[in-house]
Design a protein around this motif. Sequence first.
Motif, mmCIF file in Angstrom:
data_model
loop_
_atom_site.group_PDB
_atom_site.id
_atom_site.type_symbol
_atom_site.label_atom_id
_atom_site.label_comp_id
_atom_site.label_asym_id
_atom_site.label_seq_id
_atom_site.Cartn_x
_atom_site.Cartn_y
_atom_site.Cartn_z
ATOM 1 N N ARG A 91 0.813 -1.213 0.000
ATOM 2 C CA ARG A 91 0.000 0.000 0.000
ATOM 3 C C ARG A 91 0.850 1.268 0.000
ATOM 4 O O ARG A 91 0.298 2.369 0.052
ATOM 5 C CB ARG A 91 -0.905 0.032 1.238
ATOM 6 C CG ARG A 91 -2.120 -0.889 1.168
ATOM 7 C CD ARG A 91 -3.074 -0.566 2.304
ATOM 8 N NE ARG A 91 -3.527 0.826 2.235
ATOM 9 C CZ ARG A 91 -4.042 1.486 3.282
ATOM 10 N NH1 ARG A 91 -4.150 0.903 4.464
ATOM 11 N NH2 ARG A 91 -4.435 2.736 3.134
ATOM 12 N N GLU A 261 -3.842 -0.745 -2.613
ATOM 13 C CA GLU A 261 -2.959 -1.693 -3.282
ATOM 14 C C GLU A 261 -3.263 -1.737 -4.780
ATOM 15 O O GLU A 261 -4.300 -1.283 -5.240
ATOM 16 C CB GLU A 261 -3.133 -3.089 -2.677
ATOM 17 C CG GLU A 261 -2.661 -3.194 -1.239
ATOM 18 C CD GLU A 261 -2.675 -4.631 -0.735
ATOM 19 O OE1 GLU A 261 -2.489 -5.552 -1.564
ATOM 20 O OE2 GLU A 261 -2.875 -4.830 0.476
ATOM 21 N N GLN A 265 -1.502 2.167 -5.932
ATOM 22 C CA GLN A 265 -0.096 2.238 -5.509
ATOM 23 C C GLN A 265 0.827 2.440 -6.706
ATOM 24 O O GLN A 265 1.763 3.238 -6.654
ATOM 25 C CB GLN A 265 0.280 0.964 -4.735
ATOM 26 C CG GLN A 265 1.636 1.012 -4.055
ATOM 27 C CD GLN A 265 2.786 0.600 -4.974
ATOM 28 O OE1 GLN A 265 2.561 0.058 -6.070
ATOM 29 N NE2 GLN A 265 4.008 0.884 -4.543
#
Length: 394
Positions: A91, A261, A265
Amino acid sequence: MFETVTPPEPDKIIRLMGMFAADPRADKVDLGVGVYRSPEGKTPVMAAVKAAERAIWERQETKGYVALTGDPGFLDAMRRLVLGDAVPAARVAGAGTPGGTGAVRQVLETVRRLRPDATVWISDPTWPNHPAIIDHLGQARRTYRYYDAATGGIDRDGMMADLAGVAAGDVILLHGCCHNPTGGDLTRGDWEAVAGLCQRTGAIPFVDMAYQGFGAGLEADAEGVRVLAAALPEVLIAASCSKNFGLYRERVGAVLIVTGEGRAQAAAQGVLAGMNRQNFAFPPDHGARVVQDILSDDALGAMWREELEGMRRVMEGNRAALAAALREATGSDRFGFLGAHRGMFSLIGASPAQVETLRETHGIYLVGDGRMNVAGLTAAAIPRVARAVAEVLA
């Protein structure tokens, strides 16, 4: 091009450095410039840093470029130092920068690009470069109450009342620990309240982590940013290694962005790489490599943590000694808050005129708002500083 240009006013702290250097008095005391000094009055190179540099010199065979966002090992080490296990590594996006100031600039430029209508909320007071950079970038800013000058503590009610006005997408700039210039830090309950406010409003916290390890300790100082990271979908972080590694001139900093995520990211990582490319291309590597080696080696890491804890205790001792000396000099506990503050800085409640008197009459140098760097004190200077402050601020 420059014939009709009026140069900007010199930075107040840089100007103060010049005035101090030109002062011939042998007993002058520099409590303005934000660097750590040992009990002997020196700004040392940490033993762990020397050992890491020696090893790097022995093994390094190239000075070739690394990557636009810096060495992945350095960024992972900084993620672990700042965030611990608050969020999964997947993350977190990251990029190396020229110092903590470079990290602040990259975060704010990212906000300007992605959220041009966002207002950046800063504490009153804050580090002067925060509003300076925001204004230079043409961003909207507002202040929230933070410091209670009457008590030397935090105006929690005023802070939360002001921040109730944030809008979705606004950015709340917070000091991770060792608030500059006040020395007053948020409690875990305060951080949880900020996290709740961001959940309700959609505001995004931006944590400036410039002094991790100088306050209550490495882990305790990171508690607030970890509370936010664990509770919120996005957190912006600017981290500096200038103070806790003593790498002032090496300019070691990092941007860390906590986001979703996968696609989010990857997008954040790409934005950071692009921002670095446009502003300075590749970040400095030598200091970052030193930090990476220290944080990745058990022996070096233990040596560094011991040194850092020693520095923290020196500042803690300076605070206690100064508060006691002022108690004796004034016959009151007017300055008792100094002993409860954290980190390098505190505001002593001096007006600009009183700051000038301290400098001109007593050779004691403070920033114009009355900010004192307690790390600049020595055992020999504390009694004289206390007498001068008691006299001038009577």
